[in-house]
Each structure stands twice: as structure tokens, then as C-alpha cells.
Design a protein around this motif. Structure first.
Motif, PDB file in Angstrom:
ATOM      1  N   ILE A  41       0.838  -1.207   0.000  1.00  0.00           N
ATOM      2  CA  ILE A  41       0.000   0.000   0.000  1.00  0.00           C
ATOM      3  C   ILE A  41       0.869   1.252   0.000  1.00  0.00           C
ATOM      4  N   ALA A  42       1.955   1.220   0.765  1.00  0.00           N
ATOM      5  CA  ALA A  42       2.868   2.360   0.798  1.00  0.00           C
ATOM      6  C   ALA A  42       3.459   2.637  -0.577  1.00  0.00           C
ATOM      7  N   ARG A  43       3.888   1.576  -1.269  1.00  0.00           N
ATOM      8  CA  ARG A  43       4.472   1.777  -2.603  1.00  0.00           C
ATOM      9  C   ARG A  43       3.421   2.304  -3.576  1.00  0.00           C
ATOM     10  N   VAL A  53       3.580   6.006  -5.573  1.00  0.00           N
ATOM     11  CA  VAL A  53       3.529   6.183  -7.036  1.00  0.00           C
ATOM     12  C   VAL A  53       2.154   6.684  -7.489  1.00  0.00           C
ATOM     13  N   ARG A  54       1.359   7.118  -6.523  1.00  0.00           N
ATOM     14  CA  ARG A  54       0.064   7.753  -6.784  1.00  0.00           C
ATOM     15  C   ARG A  54      -0.906   6.822  -7.523  1.00  0.00           C
ATOM     16  N   ARG A  55      -0.951   5.591  -7.057  1.00  0.00           N
ATOM     17  CA  ARG A  55      -1.926   4.644  -7.600  1.00  0.00           C
ATOM     18  C   ARG A  55      -3.010   4.359  -6.556  1.00  0.00           C
ATOM     19  N   ARG A  69      11.552   6.952   5.926  1.00  0.00           N
ATOM     20  CA  ARG A  69      11.770   7.175   4.492  1.00  0.00           C
ATOM     21  C   ARG A  69      10.577   6.678   3.675  1.00  0.00           C
ATOM     22  N   THR A  70      10.423   7.222   2.488  1.00  0.00           N
ATOM     23  CA  THR A  70       9.440   6.704   1.551  1.00  0.00           C
ATOM     24  C   THR A  70       9.942   5.377   0.993  1.00  0.00           C
ATOM     25  N   THR A  71       9.110   4.696   0.230  1.00  0.00           N
ATOM     26  CA  THR A  71       9.529   3.424  -0.368  1.00  0.00           C
ATOM     27  C   THR A  71      10.288   3.631  -1.673  1.00  0.00           C
ATOM     28  N   LEU A  72      10.376   4.870  -2.124  1.00  0.00           N
ATOM     29  CA  LEU A  72      11.075   5.186  -3.373  1.00  0.00           C
ATOM     30  C   LEU A  72      12.275   6.072  -3.080  1.00  0.00           C
ATOM     31  N   TRP A  73      13.401   5.753  -3.703  1.00  0.00           N
ATOM     32  CA  TRP A  73      14.582   6.590  -3.535  1.00  0.00           C
ATOM     33  C   TRP A  73      14.415   7.880  -4.324  1.00  0.00           C
ATOM     34  N   ASN A  74      14.925   8.983  -3.764  1.00  0.00           N
ATOM     35  CA  ASN A  74      15.048  10.225  -4.514  1.00  0.00           C
ATOM     36  C   ASN A  74      16.341  10.896  -4.092  1.00  0.00           C
TER      37      ASN A  74
END
Length: 271
Positions: free
Chosen positions: A218-220, A224-226, A254-259
Motif C-alpha cells: 500500500i505504501a508503494r 507512485v500515486r496509484r 523514508r518513503t519506499t522510493l529513492w530520490n
């Protein structure tokens, strides 16, 4: 360290922005919170995908020939565990508290739905969907100074890459994955409606292995705005978990996506 102590020691080969790695990491945290006495001793070891450490000779030949994370290694295991579901099942054998008998059938059914699709088809960027994921193993095979073992390992990884990713991003494949993801969310929503009465976890006041997997996915999807794939009840449940100390322990906020604002993965402390 004695031989007996070494056999009780496990290593989770991990990348903090790998969705399936995070599922296992969160499962370990929840298991330790449930019962620290039965929790296995697991060391978290970074496999830096940004530096292609997953394609090194050591990783491909000794840990996971598919070059993926997570993986679990130990002297206590006959062979490394290289699939997140296998690692989850191993963890639940160590800590049965993560799969209460009363909810076992429901957990198994929803986990089956979660593992019926690969979430990458939903979470990849537009350009990668358009052009596909480069086969870096095939590119590395152009190097002249590879050892025989490394070359053979890269060849196997290259074949796996083509089998796994060549058709993942076609419109038909993405549509199929979206339908399966909605099926997973619908069954999770039904479980929350039946068992959750405003408490933190799916089945009440204690977490299960399903909480670890569902929350990470759910976090991912949120990152990614899905959210179109998520029901209001599922999103509300996840918000509660995201605010928990357990989730913060697993993700360190942290978020699940690297930036780029997060800096180099190798410099993350704590990992």
C-alpha cells in the motif's frame, strides 16, 4: 563466535527501496515486537542496487543467481532463500505468532492474491514502461576481464532478465496485474471490515505477517500515486500503520522510493 552461534545467525541481503525487501524487513520488526524471545537473529546487509552489487560475482554465485533482493543466508540454511515469500514462510515457522491459527486461512488466501502478481508492473516509471528495463547483465558480458564463473553467472542472470521483464510492461500485462491488485485489495478490505474494529492491525491489537506485506505494498502504491487501486478503508488502515513506531523502525521515516534528496544509499545511517 562459536560454530553454534554462527548457525543461529542469519543475514538479510537488503535494499531499502526494494518493495519485497521492505515486506521482509517489516515482518522481522513485527515478529520481534510480538515475541523477542522467538525472533531470529538477523543482520541487515545492504546490497546496493545503484552500484550493481547484485550483479557482482560474489552475489550471483553465493547468494542469488537471479541477482535479486531480498535474500536470506545462514549456515543454518541448506541453501539461501531467494524469494520473499519463502523468507516470509521461514519467518512464520520461527515465529508462529505471525500467523494465528484462527486467521490462518484468511491470511493464506490474501497472501496468495498478493503474490499472484509482480508489483513492478504498477510502480515503474513511464519511460521504463515505454522502453523497458535495460538488461545490465547482458551489457556487463561485454567486459573482457570477467572470470569464467562471473561470466556464466551473468549469462544466467541475463536469461532470467529476459524471461521476467520482456513482456511485463505490455498494455495487456499491466491490465492483468491491475485486475489482480484490485482483487487483493478487495479481499483485504473485506478482512478489515470483518475483523478490524478501529484497531491498528488487520485482525485487531496484534500484527500478522499479512500486515507486513500489505502495508508495504500500500505504501508503494501510494508513493507512485496509484490510490485508484485502493479502497478508502484500506487507505485508512494503512495511515494508522504508517504512523506506528513499528513502521518507523522498519523504514526510518523514508518513503519506499529513492530520490536524490535522500543522498547515496551507501551513506544511509541507520540502514
Amino acid at each position: 563466535m562459536t560454530m553454534a552461534a554462527e548457525s543461529d545467525f542469519y543475514t538479510l541481503h537488503y535494499f531499502p527501496f526494494s518493495l519485497y525487501s521492505l515486506m521482509i524487513r517489516f515482518g522481522l520488526v513485527l515478529g520481534r515486537r510480538l515475541n523477542s524471545d522467538t525472533a531470529p537473529k538477523v543482520h541487515i546487509k545492504l546490497v546496493n542496487l545503484h552500484r550493481e552489487e547484485n550483479l557482482s560475482e560474489e552475489y550471483l554465485t553465493l547468494v542469488n543467481s537471479r541477482g535479486q533482493v531480498p535474500a536470506l543466508t545462514s549456515r543454518a540454511l541448506a541453501t539461501p532463500l531467494t524469494d520473499s515469500r519463502d523468507i516470509s514462510e521461514w519467518l512464520c515457522e520461527q515465529q508462529p505468532e505471525l500467523v494465528p491459527d484462527h486467521y490462518r486461512a484468511t491470511i493464506q488466501s490474501i497472501m496468495d492474491k498478493l503474490y499472484s502478481f509482480h508489483a513492478m508492473a504498477l510502480t515503474i516509471g513511464r519511460e521504463e514502461k515505454k522502453h523497458g528495463i535495460p538488461n545490465r547483465a547482458a551489457e556487463l558480458l561485454e567486459q573482457k576481464d570477467l572470470t569464467e564463473h562471473h561470466r556464466r553467472a551473468l549469462e544466467l542472470r541475463s536469461v532470467f532478465h529476459e524471461l521476467c521483464y520482456s513482456n511485463m510492461f505490455t498494455p495487456a500485462s499491466i491490465g492483468e496485474v491491475e485486475a489482480k491488485a484490485r482483487g487483493f485489495v478487495e479481499e483485504l478490505d473485506a478482512a478489515l471490515k470483518e475483523h478490524n474494529e478501529g484497531q491498528l492491525w488487520i485482525f485487531g491489537d496484534k500484527p500478522t505477517i499479512l500486515d507486513a506485506h500489505a502495508t508495504a505494498l500500500i505504501a508503494r502504491l501510494t508513493d507512485v500515486r496509484r490510490q485508484d487501486l485502493l479502497t478508502a478503508r484500506v487507505q485508512e488502515y494503512a495511515k494508522g500503520v504508517f504512523a506506528s513506531e513499528e513502521w518507523k523502525e522498519a523504514t526510518h521515516g523514508r518513503t519506499t522510493l529513492w530520490n536524490v534528496s535522500l543522498g547515496h544509499v551507501a551513506d544511509l545511517n541507520p540502514l
